[in-house]
Enzyme design. Structure first.
Site, PDB file in Angstrom:
ATOM      1  N   ARG A  11       0.789  -1.246   0.000  1.00 53.19           N
ATOM      2  CA  ARG A  11       0.000   0.000   0.000  1.00 53.19           C
ATOM      3  C   ARG A  11       0.817   1.291   0.000  1.00 53.19           C
ATOM      4  O   ARG A  11       0.244   2.367  -0.041  1.00 53.19           O
ATOM      5  CB  ARG A  11      -1.002   0.049   1.164  1.00 53.19           C
ATOM      6  CG  ARG A  11      -2.067  -0.998   1.076  1.00 53.19           C
ATOM      7  CD  ARG A  11      -3.279  -0.687   1.883  1.00 53.19           C
ATOM      8  NE  ARG A  11      -2.997  -0.331   3.259  1.00 53.19           N
ATOM      9  CZ  ARG A  11      -3.874   0.277   4.046  1.00 53.19           C
ATOM     10  NH1 ARG A  11      -5.070   0.587   3.590  1.00 53.19           N
ATOM     11  NH2 ARG A  11      -3.572   0.562   5.283  1.00 53.19           N
ATOM     12  N   ASP A  12       2.140   1.227   0.070  1.00 45.31           N
ATOM     13  CA  ASP A  12       2.927   2.466   0.021  1.00 45.31           C
ATOM     14  C   ASP A  12       4.271   2.230  -0.663  1.00 45.31           C
ATOM     15  O   ASP A  12       5.305   2.718  -0.211  1.00 45.31           O
ATOM     16  CB  ASP A  12       3.134   3.029   1.426  1.00 45.31           C
ATOM     17  CG  ASP A  12       3.525   4.514   1.404  1.00 45.31           C
ATOM     18  OD1 ASP A  12       3.184   5.206   0.415  1.00 45.31           O
ATOM     19  OD2 ASP A  12       4.171   4.968   2.362  1.00 45.31           O
TER      20      ASP A  12
END
Length: 195
Positions: free
Chosen positions: A33-34
């Site tokens: 997610r990042d």
């Protein structure tokens, strides 16, 4: 010259293999997610390591996507469905991987000027220009607006390592769409940026 072409290819393929492991071969499926440049560490031998799993999510069983009411991460690397609707999946990480590989390539791609992406330091060394075009094509496939149009990391690794694998032509990426929509929704307080 620490980052010669061979080293850059090894870094790209190492990141792809790392994501493939998280998505498919780990005991539990992990969505980072990042994924972004600052979350890729290089060891003394220039081998890449994916870092900062602070907002990563573990998916249970065969779960491939989830929804969140709190959107966190770095917007310029986020897929449209995550930035706007809070839907994240393994395809969200694929999108981030594509952004990691390129930022301005679409304009050059559509005007047949992709070779302008070559780092001037590598021009003398770089004899396999078709490989660069292949990598740009793969990156553009990773940043398609619709998650369904994006390859899986298994497909990406196959395309990176098998030069005979056929590549589809990319559609227009979602860069400008995400940036414009996120700006407007941020002002209404519907989304939240953590970084």
């Amino acid at each position: 010259m620490l980052l010669d072409w061979v080293t850059r290819v090894r870094i790209i393929e190492g990141i792809a293999q790392g994501l493939l492991y998280l998505h498919q071969y780990s005991r539990v499926r992990i969505i980072h997610r990042d994924l972004k440049v600052s979350n890729i560490l290089l060891d003394k031998d220039m081998n890449p390591k994916i870092s900062d799993f602070g907002i990563a999510r573990i998916c249970r069983g065969n779960e491939l996507q989830a929804n969140t009411g709190r959107i966190v991460g770095t917007y310029r690397y986020m897929s449209p469905e995550y930035a706007i609707q809070g839907i994240f999946s393994i395809k969200s990480d694929v999108f981030s991987f594509g952004v990691l590989l390129l930022k301005i390539a679409w304009d050059l791609w559509t005007s047949n000027r992709t070779l302008e992406l070559i780092d001037p330091i590598l021009e003398d060394e770089y004899s396999s220009k078709p490989m660069l075009l292949r990598y740009v094509n793969i990156a553009l496939l990773c940043v398609q607006e619709s998650a369904d149009d994006r390859p899986t990391m298994n497909d990406v690794v196959s395309m990176l390592t098998n030069e005979a694998a056929a590549l589809l032509p990319p559609k227009q990426p979602a860069f400008s769409y995400v940036r414009n929509t996120v700006t407007s929704t941020s002002s209404t307080g519907k989304t939240e940026e953590a970084r």
